[in-house]
Design an enzyme around this catalytic site. Sequence first.
Site, mmCIF file in Angstrom:
data_model
loop_
_atom_site.group_PDB
_atom_site.id
_atom_site.type_symbol
_atom_site.label_atom_id
_atom_site.label_comp_id
_atom_site.label_asym_id
_atom_site.label_seq_id
_atom_site.Cartn_x
_atom_site.Cartn_y
_atom_site.Cartn_z
ATOM 1 N N ASP A 21 0.839 -0.867 0.050
ATOM 2 C CA ASP A 21 -0.035 -0.204 0.152
ATOM 3 C C ASP A 21 1.259 1.433 -0.030
ATOM 4 O O ASP A 21 1.752 0.999 0.774
ATOM 5 C CB ASP A 21 -1.116 -0.014 1.307
ATOM 6 C CG ASP A 21 -2.203 0.834 1.298
ATOM 7 O OD1 ASP A 21 -2.425 1.793 0.018
ATOM 8 O OD2 ASP A 21 -2.368 1.326 1.979
ATOM 9 N N ARG A 34 -0.810 8.598 -10.538
ATOM 10 C CA ARG A 34 -0.693 7.195 -9.920
ATOM 11 C C ARG A 34 -0.133 5.972 -9.870
ATOM 12 O O ARG A 34 0.814 5.539 -9.166
ATOM 13 C CB ARG A 34 -2.155 6.800 -9.502
ATOM 14 C CG ARG A 34 -3.118 8.137 -8.556
ATOM 15 C CD ARG A 34 -4.031 7.973 -8.591
ATOM 16 N NE ARG A 34 -4.273 6.798 -7.184
ATOM 17 C CZ ARG A 34 -3.970 6.416 -6.375
ATOM 18 N NH1 ARG A 34 -4.100 7.586 -5.250
ATOM 19 N NH2 ARG A 34 -4.108 4.608 -5.390
ATOM 20 N N ASN A 69 -10.839 -2.876 -6.654
ATOM 21 C CA ASN A 69 -9.898 -2.113 -7.412
ATOM 22 C C ASN A 69 -10.554 -1.950 -8.734
ATOM 23 O O ASN A 69 -10.098 -0.839 -9.387
ATOM 24 C CB ASN A 69 -8.332 -2.538 -7.604
ATOM 25 C CG ASN A 69 -7.036 -2.468 -5.892
ATOM 26 O OD1 ASN A 69 -6.451 -3.137 -5.869
ATOM 27 N ND2 ASN A 69 -8.218 -1.188 -5.467
ATOM 28 N N ARG A 189 -5.215 -2.250 8.600
ATOM 29 C CA ARG A 189 -6.506 -3.604 7.817
ATOM 30 C C ARG A 189 -5.929 -4.612 7.655
ATOM 31 O O ARG A 189 -4.576 -3.985 6.685
ATOM 32 C CB ARG A 189 -7.431 -2.532 7.606
ATOM 33 C CG ARG A 189 -7.707 -1.426 7.303
ATOM 34 C CD ARG A 189 -8.578 -0.384 6.393
ATOM 35 N NE ARG A 189 -8.416 0.063 5.194
ATOM 36 C CZ ARG A 189 -8.255 1.747 5.518
ATOM 37 N NH1 ARG A 189 -8.017 1.670 6.554
ATOM 38 N NH2 ARG A 189 -7.781 2.388 4.414
HETATM 39 C C1 FPP Z 1 -1.883 -0.108 -3.621
HETATM 40 O O1 FPP Z 1 -1.531 1.788 -3.545
HETATM 41 C C2 FPP Z 1 -1.657 -0.504 -4.486
HETATM 42 C C3 FPP Z 1 -2.755 -1.645 -5.424
HETATM 43 C C4 FPP Z 1 -4.114 -1.155 -5.583
HETATM 44 C C5 FPP Z 1 -2.036 -1.957 -6.852
HETATM 45 C C6 FPP Z 1 -0.463 -2.676 -6.632
HETATM 46 C C7 FPP Z 1 0.184 -3.107 -7.664
HETATM 47 C C8 FPP Z 1 1.116 -3.113 -8.940
HETATM 48 C C9 FPP Z 1 1.895 -2.120 -7.920
HETATM 49 C C10 FPP Z 1 1.493 -4.304 -9.280
HETATM 50 C C11 FPP Z 1 1.968 -5.165 -9.178
HETATM 51 C C12 FPP Z 1 1.796 -6.498 -9.592
HETATM 52 C C13 FPP Z 1 1.964 -7.749 -9.884
HETATM 53 C C14 FPP Z 1 1.635 -8.176 -10.900
HETATM 54 C C15 FPP Z 1 2.634 -8.535 -9.372
HETATM 55 P P1 FPP Z 1 -2.541 2.776 -3.330
HETATM 56 O O2 FPP Z 1 -2.688 3.055 -4.633
HETATM 57 O O3 FPP Z 1 -3.773 1.672 -2.593
HETATM 58 O O4 FPP Z 1 -1.858 3.822 -2.952
HETATM 59 P P2 FPP Z 1 -2.759 4.708 -2.306
HETATM 60 O O5 FPP Z 1 -3.090 4.398 -0.959
HETATM 61 O O6 FPP Z 1 -1.270 5.877 -1.350
HETATM 62 O O7 FPP Z 1 -3.670 5.521 -2.390
#
Ligand code: FPP
Length: 237
Positions: A21, A34, A69, A189
């Site tokens: 995260d 992002r 997502n 969480r």
């Molecule tokens: C959470 O950060 C991250 C995600 C929802 C996606 C993460 C996925 C990848 C980096 C791709 C990985 C790929 C593979 C195949 C393993 P957020 O966007 O929720 O961050 P924030 O809470 O700061 O907005």
Amino acid sequence: MELAELKTMYKLPTHIGFIIDGNGRWAKKRNLPRSQGHIKGFNRLEKVYKMVRELGIKYISIYAFSTENWNRPKEEVDGLMKLFRRVIKDFYNKNKYEDTRIEFFGDLNRFEEDIKTGALDIMERTKNNKDFHINICMNYGGREDIVQAVNKLIKQGKTLVTIEDISQNLYSKNCPDPDFIIRTSGECRLSNFMPWQSTYSELYFPKVLWPDFSKKDLIEAIKEYSSRDRRFGAIKE
Ligand code: FPP
């Protein structure tokens, strides 16, 4: 401290779950889109996997994309799909996963055909690899997983199920429960990540944003895990 040293000094988990995260916040702090945060987060993941291997930790699970997502802006979802395609392409280009079993946890039907068939093919090709295991949770929801497991059992004619029955029908049937779950960025969480399997997991919520998660942060995490007293509901003599 070197990772090899850590191995001899601390108790290590067999299976770590990573809730990666903070990619969005990392990008926002730098006025970047992002999706740049996700690219950075993905690169970090590769580095962390190398370190975890060096430690001899056999299983990692990564929460890459939840069932919720899909509700993010199209540009961000498209960026993540690009990363999934990169993982698949990478797999065929480099032979770096020959000792690793890769499994995708989640309903792959919602992905475009190339991602879905790529993921299924990778699972098939790596299914006999035993040294390391990477579980990539995408279009994954823990509750949905439990429901699909129960429905499978109903289809088999079961009218009464056991804990073992459910465990054996979850996406995670081939791996032990996570001993340790790390969620970066300070959110405390699990957000539908392995609710069934995490009943006795040690949870750790460092403040660092995922793209910044360094070797030092991994070492801190391992030290923390090692200091935990896991009793699984029992008491110590
Ligand atoms: C959470 O950060 C991250 C995600 C929802 C996606 C993460 C996925 C990848 C980096 C791709 C990985 C790929 C593979 C195949 C393993 P957020 O966007 O929720 O961050 P924030 O809470 O700061 O907005």
